[in-house]
Design a protein around this motif. Structure first.
Motif, mmCIF file in Angstrom:
data_model
loop_
_atom_site.group_PDB
_atom_site.id
_atom_site.type_symbol
_atom_site.label_atom_id
_atom_site.label_comp_id
_atom_site.label_asym_id
_atom_site.label_seq_id
_atom_site.Cartn_x
_atom_site.Cartn_y
_atom_site.Cartn_z
ATOM 1 N N TYR A 166 0.798 -1.216 0.000
ATOM 2 C CA TYR A 166 0.000 0.000 0.000
ATOM 3 C C TYR A 166 0.835 1.273 0.000
ATOM 4 O O TYR A 166 0.294 2.365 -0.111
ATOM 5 N N LEU A 167 2.138 1.143 0.158
ATOM 6 C CA LEU A 167 3.010 2.311 0.251
ATOM 7 C C LEU A 167 3.305 2.920 -1.106
ATOM 8 O O LEU A 167 3.521 2.219 -2.091
ATOM 9 N N ASN A 168 3.371 4.236 -1.117
ATOM 10 C CA ASN A 168 3.927 4.966 -2.241
ATOM 11 C C ASN A 168 5.421 5.015 -1.959
ATOM 12 O O ASN A 168 5.897 5.900 -1.254
ATOM 13 N N LYS A 169 6.143 4.023 -2.464
ATOM 14 C CA LYS A 169 7.542 3.819 -2.069
ATOM 15 C C LYS A 169 8.458 4.994 -2.406
ATOM 16 O O LYS A 169 9.509 5.144 -1.814
ATOM 17 N N GLY A 170 8.020 5.857 -3.320
ATOM 18 C CA GLY A 170 8.816 7.035 -3.643
ATOM 19 C C GLY A 170 8.797 8.089 -2.552
ATOM 20 O O GLY A 170 9.617 9.006 -2.552
ATOM 21 N N LEU A 171 7.861 7.959 -1.604
ATOM 22 C CA LEU A 171 7.739 8.962 -0.539
ATOM 23 C C LEU A 171 8.518 8.618 0.724
ATOM 24 O O LEU A 171 8.659 9.461 1.595
ATOM 25 N N ILE A 172 8.999 7.375 0.834
ATOM 26 C CA ILE A 172 9.675 6.985 2.076
ATOM 27 C C ILE A 172 11.137 6.661 1.801
ATOM 28 O O ILE A 172 11.460 5.972 0.835
ATOM 29 N N PRO A 173 12.024 7.146 2.669
ATOM 30 C CA PRO A 173 13.460 6.958 2.430
ATOM 31 C C PRO A 173 14.048 5.693 3.056
ATOM 32 O O PRO A 173 15.263 5.504 3.002
ATOM 33 N N ILE A 174 13.211 4.832 3.668
ATOM 34 C CA ILE A 174 13.744 3.626 4.312
ATOM 35 C C ILE A 174 13.052 2.391 3.742
ATOM 36 O O ILE A 174 12.075 2.489 3.003
ATOM 37 N N ASP A 175 13.558 1.232 4.117
ATOM 38 C CA ASP A 175 13.014 -0.033 3.675
ATOM 39 C C ASP A 175 11.528 -0.133 4.051
ATOM 40 O O ASP A 175 11.167 0.137 5.204
ATOM 41 N N PRO A 176 10.661 -0.510 3.106
ATOM 42 C CA PRO A 176 9.222 -0.580 3.390
ATOM 43 C C PRO A 176 8.852 -1.463 4.580
ATOM 44 O O PRO A 176 7.952 -1.113 5.356
ATOM 45 N N SER A 177 9.529 -2.589 4.771
ATOM 46 C CA SER A 177 9.176 -3.454 5.899
ATOM 47 C C SER A 177 9.522 -2.806 7.235
ATOM 48 O O SER A 177 8.785 -2.931 8.213
ATOM 49 N N VAL A 178 10.631 -2.078 7.278
ATOM 50 C CA VAL A 178 11.002 -1.348 8.495
ATOM 51 C C VAL A 178 10.003 -0.228 8.744
ATOM 52 O O VAL A 178 9.525 -0.030 9.867
ATOM 53 N N PHE A 179 9.654 0.488 7.691
ATOM 54 C CA PHE A 179 8.689 1.577 7.806
ATOM 55 C C PHE A 179 7.351 1.060 8.335
ATOM 56 O O PHE A 179 6.742 1.683 9.212
ATOM 57 N N MET A 180 6.900 -0.086 7.833
ATOM 58 C CA MET A 180 5.608 -0.625 8.266
ATOM 59 C C MET A 180 5.652 -1.066 9.730
ATOM 60 O O MET A 180 4.645 -0.989 10.431
ATOM 61 N N LYS A 181 6.787 -1.514 10.204
ATOM 62 C CA LYS A 181 6.899 -1.853 11.628
ATOM 63 C C LYS A 181 6.788 -0.600 12.493
ATOM 64 O O LYS A 181 6.149 -0.622 13.551
ATOM 65 N N VAL A 182 7.377 0.498 12.045
ATOM 66 C CA VAL A 182 7.235 1.770 12.754
ATOM 67 C C VAL A 182 5.757 2.188 12.753
ATOM 68 O O VAL A 182 5.211 2.603 13.779
ATOM 69 N N VAL A 183 5.127 2.055 11.599
ATOM 70 C CA VAL A 183 3.692 2.345 11.487
ATOM 71 C C VAL A 183 2.908 1.474 12.463
ATOM 72 O O VAL A 183 1.981 1.944 13.137
ATOM 73 N N GLY A 184 3.266 0.205 12.558
ATOM 74 C CA GLY A 184 2.582 -0.710 13.462
ATOM 75 C C GLY A 184 2.659 -0.256 14.905
ATOM 76 O O GLY A 184 1.661 -0.287 15.632
ATOM 77 N N VAL A 185 3.832 0.188 15.322
ATOM 78 C CA VAL A 185 3.991 0.678 16.699
ATOM 79 C C VAL A 185 3.108 1.915 16.919
ATOM 80 O O VAL A 185 2.418 2.029 17.946
ATOM 81 N N ILE A 186 3.092 2.822 15.966
ATOM 82 C CA ILE A 186 2.259 4.023 16.075
ATOM 83 C C ILE A 186 0.782 3.639 16.166
ATOM 84 O O ILE A 186 0.032 4.195 16.979
ATOM 85 N N GLU A 187 0.359 2.683 15.355
ATOM 86 C CA GLU A 187 -1.045 2.268 15.374
ATOM 87 C C GLU A 187 -1.415 1.614 16.711
ATOM 88 O O GLU A 187 -2.520 1.839 17.226
ATOM 89 N N ILE A 188 -0.529 0.831 17.246
ATOM 90 C CA ILE A 188 -0.788 0.209 18.554
ATOM 91 C C ILE A 188 -0.929 1.292 19.621
ATOM 92 O O ILE A 188 -1.860 1.265 20.436
ATOM 93 N N ILE A 189 -0.038 2.261 19.613
ATOM 94 C CA ILE A 189 -0.116 3.371 20.572
ATOM 95 C C ILE A 189 -1.419 4.144 20.387
ATOM 96 O O ILE A 189 -2.095 4.486 21.368
ATOM 97 N N ALA A 190 -1.788 4.417 19.149
ATOM 98 C CA ALA A 190 -3.031 5.148 18.879
ATOM 99 C C ALA A 190 -4.235 4.374 19.400
ATOM 100 O O ALA A 190 -5.138 4.949 20.010
ATOM 101 N N GLY A 191 -4.262 3.061 19.179
ATOM 102 C CA GLY A 191 -5.370 2.241 19.662
ATOM 103 C C GLY A 191 -5.475 2.243 21.172
ATOM 104 O O GLY A 191 -6.563 2.366 21.742
ATOM 105 N N VAL A 192 -4.342 2.121 21.836
ATOM 106 C CA VAL A 192 -4.332 2.155 23.309
ATOM 107 C C VAL A 192 -4.804 3.525 23.803
ATOM 108 O O VAL A 192 -5.592 3.620 24.752
ATOM 109 N N LEU A 193 -4.353 4.587 23.142
ATOM 110 C CA LEU A 193 -4.785 5.928 23.529
ATOM 111 C C LEU A 193 -6.305 6.069 23.400
ATOM 112 O O LEU A 193 -6.959 6.630 24.280
ATOM 113 N N VAL A 194 -6.880 5.553 22.318
ATOM 114 C CA VAL A 194 -8.335 5.611 22.140
ATOM 115 C C VAL A 194 -9.038 4.885 23.282
ATOM 116 O O VAL A 194 -10.046 5.361 23.811
#
Length: 126
Positions: A37-65
């Motif tokens: 789902y990534l527009n790979k031209g917009l991110i400067p790091i490996d997509p799998s690493v980026f998605m793991k960072v996204v995953g952590v953010i989403e988990i934090i957001a869910g807990v905050l909700v």
């Protein structure tokens, strides 16, 4: 008929648990290959690493909700808008972008329903 408090709680559970599940899945890719789902031209790091960072953010957001639905609702709303914009910029998965914008409205609704400790947002009667 459901009360505003019941509707708020339903949205809180939905917008709390779904980001946690999606965030955890960024580490397993059981639901989908999220990097597709990534527009790979917009991110400067490996997509799998980026998605793991996204995953952590989403988990934090869910807990905050789950803990603080008003700021959590606004955070999830903003996050979903960012995802939709990224998808629109890439020109792919436009159906998912529209779905995420609709879900962002739900996050906004959750935040608004959580505005007042009585469970009723200003100007809305039960």
């Amino acid at each position: 008929m459901a009360t505003l408090k019941q509707l708020q709680k339903t949205l809180q559970l939905t917008y709390g648990l779904v980001p946690i599940v999606a965030g955890l899945d960024k580490f397993t890719n059981l639901l989908t290959n999220w990097a597709d789902y990534l527009n790979k031209g917009l991110i400067p790091i490996d997509p799998s690493v980026f998605m793991k960072v996204v995953g952590v953010i989403e988990i934090i957001a869910g807990v905050l909700v789950l803990l603080r639905p008003k700021p959590g609702g606004y955070l999830v709303m903003a996050w979903l808008i960012c995802i939709a914009l990224q998808l629109l910029a890439g020109g792919h998965y436009l159906d998912v972008a529209v779905r995420d914008l609709v879900m962002a409205i739900g996050g906004y609704t959750l935040a608004q329903l959580s505005t007042n400790p009585s469970g009723n947002p200003k100007g809305v009667s039960a």
